[in-house]
Design a protein around this motif. Structure first.
Motif, short mmCIF file in Angstrom:
data_model
loop_
_atom_site.label_atom_id
_atom_site.label_comp_id
_atom_site.label_asym_id
_atom_site.label_seq_id
_atom_site.Cartn_x
_atom_site.Cartn_y
_atom_site.Cartn_z
N UNK A 258 24.96 25.27 -98.59
CA UNK A 258 26.01 24.63 -97.79
C UNK A 258 25.68 24.69 -96.30
N UNK A 259 25.14 25.82 -95.85
CA UNK A 259 24.74 25.93 -94.44
C UNK A 259 23.72 24.87 -94.08
N UNK A 260 22.77 24.66 -94.98
CA UNK A 260 21.73 23.68 -94.69
C UNK A 260 22.32 22.27 -94.65
N UNK A 261 23.16 21.93 -95.62
CA UNK A 261 23.76 20.59 -95.64
C UNK A 261 24.59 20.37 -94.38
N UNK A 262 25.38 21.38 -93.99
CA UNK A 262 26.21 21.26 -92.79
C UNK A 262 25.37 21.08 -91.54
N UNK A 263 24.17 21.69 -91.53
CA UNK A 263 23.33 21.64 -90.33
C UNK A 263 22.89 20.23 -89.98
N UNK A 264 22.84 19.32 -90.97
CA UNK A 264 22.46 17.95 -90.62
C UNK A 264 23.57 16.93 -90.85
N UNK A 265 24.64 17.29 -91.57
CA UNK A 265 25.74 16.33 -91.74
C UNK A 265 26.65 16.29 -90.52
N UNK A 266 26.90 17.44 -89.90
CA UNK A 266 27.78 17.46 -88.72
C UNK A 266 27.18 16.67 -87.55
N UNK A 267 25.87 16.78 -87.27
CA UNK A 267 25.30 15.92 -86.22
C UNK A 267 25.42 14.43 -86.52
N UNK A 268 25.37 14.05 -87.81
CA UNK A 268 25.54 12.64 -88.16
C UNK A 268 26.95 12.18 -87.82
N UNK A 269 27.94 13.03 -88.10
CA UNK A 269 29.32 12.71 -87.75
C UNK A 269 29.46 12.57 -86.24
N UNK A 270 28.81 13.47 -85.50
CA UNK A 270 28.85 13.39 -84.03
C UNK A 270 28.22 12.10 -83.53
N UNK A 271 27.12 11.70 -84.14
CA UNK A 271 26.45 10.45 -83.73
C UNK A 271 27.35 9.24 -83.99
N UNK A 272 28.00 9.24 -85.15
CA UNK A 272 28.91 8.13 -85.46
C UNK A 272 30.09 8.11 -84.48
N UNK A 273 30.63 9.29 -84.19
CA UNK A 273 31.72 9.39 -83.21
C UNK A 273 31.31 8.82 -81.86
N UNK A 274 30.12 9.21 -81.38
CA UNK A 274 29.66 8.74 -80.08
C UNK A 274 29.39 7.24 -80.08
N UNK A 275 28.89 6.73 -81.21
CA UNK A 275 28.63 5.30 -81.32
C UNK A 275 29.93 4.50 -81.25
N UNK A 276 30.96 4.98 -81.93
CA UNK A 276 32.27 4.30 -81.89
C UNK A 276 32.87 4.35 -80.49
N UNK A 277 32.70 5.49 -79.82
CA UNK A 277 33.21 5.61 -78.45
C UNK A 277 32.52 4.61 -77.52
N UNK A 278 31.20 4.46 -77.70
CA UNK A 278 30.45 3.52 -76.88
C UNK A 278 30.95 2.10 -77.09
N UNK A 279 31.26 1.77 -78.32
CA UNK A 279 31.76 0.42 -78.62
C UNK A 279 33.13 0.20 -77.98
N UNK A 280 33.97 1.23 -78.03
CA UNK A 280 35.29 1.13 -77.40
C UNK A 280 35.13 0.90 -75.90
N UNK A 281 34.19 1.59 -75.29
CA UNK A 281 33.93 1.43 -73.85
C UNK A 281 33.50 0.00 -73.54
N UNK A 282 32.60 -0.52 -74.35
CA UNK A 282 32.14 -1.89 -74.15
C UNK A 282 33.27 -2.89 -74.34
N UNK A 283 34.08 -2.67 -75.39
CA UNK A 283 35.21 -3.56 -75.64
C UNK A 283 36.26 -3.46 -74.55
N UNK A 284 36.39 -2.25 -73.98
CA UNK A 284 37.39 -2.06 -72.92
C UNK A 284 37.11 -2.97 -71.74
N UNK A 285 35.82 -3.10 -71.38
CA UNK A 285 35.47 -3.98 -70.27
C UNK A 285 35.57 -5.45 -70.69
#
Length: 421
Positions: A258-285
């Protein structure tokens, strides 16, 4: 026997331990590269049930998975003697770890025994050895990232090094036992110096409570603590230690997975979060979020629109109502029980569902804005942007929390023959 003082600073090591967990990467010896790629793909798509399926398949062979246990502590606390006692080696046998009054372990050494299947016990040189001039050099030389489980050996006083080591291992998301050695010598000395008031059980309890208290002061979640004699392995907590370790080996191997799976799944969630935020920023303008007032005029569709936005973000992370219903069926729990571990489904709820939609919307916005931070202090015409960001952050945190809950629950759920999952 010595008094039982509070934790004391180590001469050579100490707070430097705070740095070493940050750059460690969890080793993988269970999942294939193909399965790792599949898990990453399913997490990106928000398909948690597929992730569960792969983990469950990996667990079929968990008993045969290798486990590396590090025996660690300061110089002179009896690490090598403990290694021999645990593995059943006599001190004069060729396979035994070297012991003696002076420092005998200069390099880390592996030991195996038929008593512990697929387990390697690593006897490490003492922390504070003059052979290592810094914590970083010691940890690099000892290859700390390779160990799945730790046994911290201590004797006499509980030291700051013990506390820092326990804290650092916890931050690495790895588990450990604390073993207090040489209790036979302490009891013998105490009986000799205070024969009239000597009480074996009272002294052992004081030692145990002293360790618990100092671990608590160091803000370390209390591990299992064993009081042992490396000479008399049939006495004190040594039999319990061996039984516990044998019983919990599958759990330690599962924790490693479980530690190993968490070590690479949580960064994927963070990447998706940041990608969605970037899109919101672009859409905001593009949509001029910043040029328009926010919710000055409230239409009957505004509540529904916010709910649709939040539902979209929940679906991106596999937390929509349909996915939660499927997961609840899989784990044989109610949807309500699953939702109790996450915040996003109730993010826009108000206590009185019968209120008019305009009143309900204003209460929803007030509820979100009251959380503090950027949203609370933002100008009204910027709140649309920050509301999106708040939704995304909340759902991403929910995804991590639910995955953690799911990982811990997988081994408790009977296998289903339903091919849909």
């Amino acid at each position: 026997m010595e008094q039982l003082p509070s934790a004391t600073p180590s001469d050579n090591f100490g707070s430097s331990f705070d740095e070493f967990p940050k750059n460690f990467k969890t080793e993988n010896k269970i999942l294939s590269e193909d399965n790792i790629t599949l898990i990453k793909s399913y997490v990106e798509r928000g398909n948690i049930l597929k992730v569960i399926s792969i983990i469950r398949d990996a667990m079929k062979d968990i008993e045969n998975a290798p486990l590396s246990i590090a025996v660690i502590g300061e110089i002179g606390v009896g690490k090598s003697s403990f290694t021999n006692a645990l593995m059943g080696f006599g001190p004069e046998e060729k396979c035994a770890a070297k012991t003696g009054p002076a420092e005998t372990t200069k390099e880390r050494a592996p030991y195996k025994s038929l008593k512990f299947r697929n387990v390697t016990l690593w006897d490490l040189p003492g922390i504070g050895s003059t052979d290592f001039q810094s914590v970083q050099k010691y940890l690099k030389k000892m290859k700390f990232e390779e160990y799945d489980f730790f046994i911290i050996i201590s004797a006499a006083r509980f030291k700051e090094t013990d506390a820092q080591l326990a804290k650092a291992i916890g931050e690495m998301r790895k588990t450990f036992y604390v073993v207090r050695t040489k209790v036979d010598s302490d009891l013998q000395n105490e009986k000799k110096s205070k024969p009239n008031i000597f009480n074996k059980e009272t002294i052992l309890q004081k030692i145990r409570e002293n360790y618990k208290e100092n671990l608590h002061k160091a803000k370390v979640k209390a591990p299992q603590i064993f009081l042992v004699s490396n000479i008399d392995v049939s006495n004190y907590d040594f039999p319990q230690l061996k039984t516990t370790l044998l019983h919990e080996l599958p759990t330690h191997k599962y924790h490693k997975l479980i530690n190993f799976v968490s070590s690479f799944t949580e960064p994927i969630i963070d990447q998706k979060r940041d990608s969605l935020k970037q899109k919101v920023w672009q859409d905001a303008w593009a949509l001029k979020f910043f040029a328009q007032p926010f919710m000055i005029f409230i239409s009957d569709n505004d509540v529904k629109e916010l709910e649709e936005i939040l539902s979209h973000y929940r679906a991106c992370f596999g937390l929509d109502d349909v996915s939660l219903t499927d997961m609840a069926k899989y784990f044989r729990v109610s949807v309500k029980e699953l939702k109790a571990h996450i915040k996003s489904p109730s993010l826009l709820s108000v206590e009185d569902e019968d209120k008019p939609s305009r009143t309900k919307l204003l209460e929803c916005i007030e509820k979100v804005c009251s959380k503090g931070g950027l949203l609370e202090n933002a100008l009204p015409f910027r709140k649309a942007y920050y509301l999106h960001i708040y939704f995304i952050d909340t759902v991403a945190s929910d995804a991590k929390a639910l995955l953690k809950k799911v990982y811990l629950s997988v081994k408790k759920v009977p296998r289903s023959n339903n091919s849909e999952y």
